[in-house]
Design an enzyme around this catalytic site. Structure first.
Site, short mmCIF file in Angstrom:
data_model
loop_
_atom_site.label_atom_id
_atom_site.label_comp_id
_atom_site.label_asym_id
_atom_site.label_seq_id
_atom_site.Cartn_x
_atom_site.Cartn_y
_atom_site.Cartn_z
N TYR A 177 0.83 -1.21 0.00
CA TYR A 177 0.00 0.00 0.00
C TYR A 177 0.87 1.26 0.00
O TYR A 177 0.55 2.24 -0.67
CB TYR A 177 -0.93 -0.01 1.22
CG TYR A 177 -1.77 1.23 1.36
CD1 TYR A 177 -2.90 1.42 0.57
CD2 TYR A 177 -1.45 2.21 2.30
CE1 TYR A 177 -3.68 2.56 0.70
CE2 TYR A 177 -2.23 3.35 2.44
CZ TYR A 177 -3.34 3.52 1.62
OH TYR A 177 -4.10 4.65 1.76
N GLY A 194 -14.41 0.69 11.19
CA GLY A 194 -14.26 1.05 12.60
C GLY A 194 -13.22 0.26 13.37
O GLY A 194 -13.01 0.52 14.55
N GLY A 210 -12.34 1.01 6.95
CA GLY A 210 -13.57 1.81 6.93
C GLY A 210 -14.70 1.21 7.76
O GLY A 210 -15.82 1.71 7.71
N TYR A 258 -6.48 10.38 11.71
CA TYR A 258 -5.82 10.96 12.87
C TYR A 258 -6.39 12.34 13.23
O TYR A 258 -6.40 12.72 14.40
CB TYR A 258 -4.31 11.05 12.65
CG TYR A 258 -3.67 9.68 12.51
CD1 TYR A 258 -3.90 8.67 13.45
CD2 TYR A 258 -2.82 9.39 11.45
CE1 TYR A 258 -3.33 7.42 13.33
CE2 TYR A 258 -2.23 8.14 11.33
CZ TYR A 258 -2.49 7.16 12.26
OH TYR A 258 -1.91 5.93 12.14
N SER A 295 -10.29 2.47 14.62
CA SER A 295 -10.66 3.27 15.80
C SER A 295 -10.62 2.44 17.07
O SER A 295 -10.18 2.92 18.12
CB SER A 295 -12.07 3.86 15.62
OG SER A 295 -12.07 4.80 14.57
#
Length: 148
Positions: free
Chosen positions: A27, A96, A94, A132, A99
């Site tokens: 990536y 969660g 994407g 962030y 987080s």
């Protein structure tokens, strides 16, 4: 998604973690930069003198991401958690999971009474930068990374 768990990494996770390191390197357009062996990686995290620790996020028992850190010492601030890598598989981004891992790292900073947490992000990685920013992260200017 069901059965999401955040836990400390264990030795048996190392082959999967190294797979995800290689995915991250792809990536970040630098697959040739991953030269660490599985043996060295494993010994560095789970040998007699570990130098890194990690949390993993599993979905239905499969490791889909991790946050690997070590302790950095600042003569100005004291012990700080240094986040080396926060990786979520391409398929799970994407949703969660990042987080959940980042929140666990913040909890670790508090539990260990570190003076804070630091990390780097590539200037072109807008999704990571935006992630962030949700945490009100400070982006330092004027520092140049060096290595030998």
């Amino acid at each position: 998604m069901e059965n999401i768990e955040i836990r400390r990494a264990v030795r048996e996770d190392c082959p999967r973690l190294l797979e995800l390191v290689r995915e991250l390197a792809e990536y970040e357009r630098a697959p040739q930069e991953v030269t660490v062996t599985l043996e060295h990686f494993t010994e560095s995290g789970f040998g007699s003198q570990p130098v890194w620790w990690a949390f993993v996020v599993t979905v239905n028992g499969r490791v889909e991401g991790f946050a690997l850190y070590y302790i950095r010492y600042s003569t100005w601030k004291g012990q700080r958690l240094y986040l080396e890598d926060l990786v979520i598989t391409n398929e799970m981004r994407g949703k969660g999971l990042g987080s959940l891992l980042f929140d666990r790292l913040i909890e670790e900073v508090r539990e260990k009474k570190f003076s804070g947490m630091a990390w780097q992000v590539l200037d072109w990685n807008e999704p990571a930068i935006n992630f962030y920013k949700k945490y009100n992260a400070r982006f330092d200017q004027g520092w140049i990374n060096c290595a030998i």
